[in-house]
Design a protein around this motif. Structure first.
Motif, short mmCIF file in Angstrom:
data_model
loop_
_atom_site.label_atom_id
_atom_site.label_comp_id
_atom_site.label_asym_id
_atom_site.label_seq_id
_atom_site.Cartn_x
_atom_site.Cartn_y
_atom_site.Cartn_z
N MET A 217 0.80 -1.22 0.00
CA MET A 217 0.00 0.00 0.00
C MET A 217 0.83 1.28 0.00
O MET A 217 0.29 2.37 0.01
N GLY A 218 2.15 1.14 0.01
CA GLY A 218 3.02 2.30 0.13
C GLY A 218 2.85 3.32 -0.98
O GLY A 218 3.02 4.54 -0.75
N TYR A 219 2.49 2.87 -2.18
CA TYR A 219 2.40 3.80 -3.31
C TYR A 219 1.34 4.89 -3.10
O TYR A 219 1.45 5.99 -3.64
N LYS A 220 0.31 4.59 -2.31
CA LYS A 220 -0.76 5.58 -2.10
C LYS A 220 -0.25 6.81 -1.37
O LYS A 220 -0.76 7.92 -1.57
N ALA A 221 0.76 6.61 -0.53
CA ALA A 221 1.30 7.73 0.25
C ALA A 221 2.10 8.70 -0.62
O ALA A 221 2.49 9.77 -0.15
N THR A 222 2.35 8.37 -1.88
CA THR A 222 3.12 9.25 -2.77
C THR A 222 2.26 10.34 -3.39
O THR A 222 2.79 11.23 -4.06
N GLN A 235 -8.81 13.37 7.81
CA GLN A 235 -7.71 14.24 8.20
C GLN A 235 -6.54 14.05 7.23
O GLN A 235 -6.41 13.01 6.59
N LYS A 236 -5.72 15.09 7.11
CA LYS A 236 -4.56 15.00 6.23
C LYS A 236 -3.62 13.90 6.70
O LYS A 236 -3.42 13.72 7.90
N MET A 237 -3.07 13.16 5.73
CA MET A 237 -2.16 12.09 6.08
C MET A 237 -0.89 12.66 6.72
O MET A 237 -0.36 13.67 6.27
N LYS A 238 -0.42 11.97 7.77
CA LYS A 238 0.79 12.39 8.47
C LYS A 238 1.89 11.36 8.25
O LYS A 238 1.73 10.42 7.48
N GLY A 239 3.01 11.52 8.94
CA GLY A 239 4.11 10.58 8.83
C GLY A 239 3.76 9.24 9.43
O GLY A 239 2.87 9.13 10.29
N LEU A 240 4.48 8.20 9.03
CA LEU A 240 4.19 6.85 9.48
C LEU A 240 4.19 6.72 11.00
O LEU A 240 3.39 5.96 11.57
#
Length: 269
Positions: A217-222, A235-240
């Motif tokens: 699922m990592g690609y979605k964070a790009t 909410q806005k995505m934050k760091g892992l």
């Protein structure tokens, strides 16, 4: 096990099974049927609360000892492509988009089989036959489209089953030619759906679930402008590191409390 709300859809819970995203964990889903005159309103409402559609069912992860799966969407107004994504757009500029009613074809199924055999040979859909594929595409009680992408010669290259919500596009399932890894076709379809949303003045593109710590699922964070549904709100995505607590057993509310907190559309409308 069944939980229900007065004059509302009935909610059920699946039996635990191994999680496909995080090793050593078990997954469980909360789900309800999607049917009747209120199907579109129910889909719109529950999609905003982290649910996803699979044919005539709406579901949301409801694991007993983990809440790492977070529904993700792109806020179109806040999205700007990265350098890498601009290259992906350029590499696929030759592809032609065609959106049609949800109808399965032999070309789609051939592409789907190549995709599964190459990318997900041991996955839960690996044994899906042509009839099950047709059901996945065609069994929808709401406004859905099959978005196809073909090259200059007319060869089908990528496909996405897409639901049209009142506030965005939901990418239900996508697959593509596995022999073209340099074209990043999975990311390309997301980028093009952002364009479609802009063209139709819809504010969001729903991507399904993002799972912190899962390579799948990592690609979605790009994607910039990404939002996740957490603690009952977007909410806005934050760091892992911000999501470490979501893998703790105490991060999950009891099923009855989860159901009680679901907002349902007004059936009088």
């Amino acid at each position: 096990m069944r939980h229900s709300l007065p004059l509302a859809p009935q909610f059920y819970v699946t039996a635990p099974q191994p999680c496909p995203y995080l090793a050593g964990r078990m997954e469980r889903k909360l789900f309800t049927a999607l049917q009747g005159d209120q199907a579109e309103k129910l889909n719109d409402s529950l999609s905003k609360q982290g649910f996803r559609r699979s044919q005539n069912v709406l579901y949301r992860p409801s694991c007993s000892d983990c809440s790492a799966c977070l529904s993700a969407r792109i806020n179109v107004a806040e999205f700007a492509p990265s350098k890498s994504q601009r290259r992906t757009i350029s590499r696929n500029a030759h592809l032609k988009r065609h959106a049609a009613s949800p109808w399965a074809t032999e070309d789609q199924y051939s592409l789907f089989r190549r995709y599964l055999d190459h990318r997900h040979a041991d996955g839960g859909m690996a044994d899906m036959d042509v009839f099950e594929f047709a059901a996945m595409i065609e069994e929808t009680p709401i406004r859905s489209r099959v978005v196809e992408y073909a090259d200059e010669a007319g060869k089908l290259t990528a496909v996405c089953l897409t639901d049209v919500l009142d506030d965005g596009l939901s990418m239900v399932y996508s697959f593509f030619e596995p022999d073209l890894p340099k074209q990043s076709l999975g990311s390309w379809m997301i980028l093009d759906h952002v364009n479609i949303a802009r063209e139709t003045k819809l504010p969001y593109v729903y991507l399904g679930y993002w799972v912190p710590g899962s390579p799948k699922m990592g690609y979605k964070a790009t994607f910039s402008g990404l939002e996740v549904y957490r603690h009952g709100r977007w909410q806005k995505m934050k760091g892992l590191e911000e999501y470490a607590e979501d893998t703790h057993p105490l991060s999950t509310d009891p099923i009855a409390e989860q159901v009680a907190n679901i907002s349902l559309p007004d059936s009088r409308g």
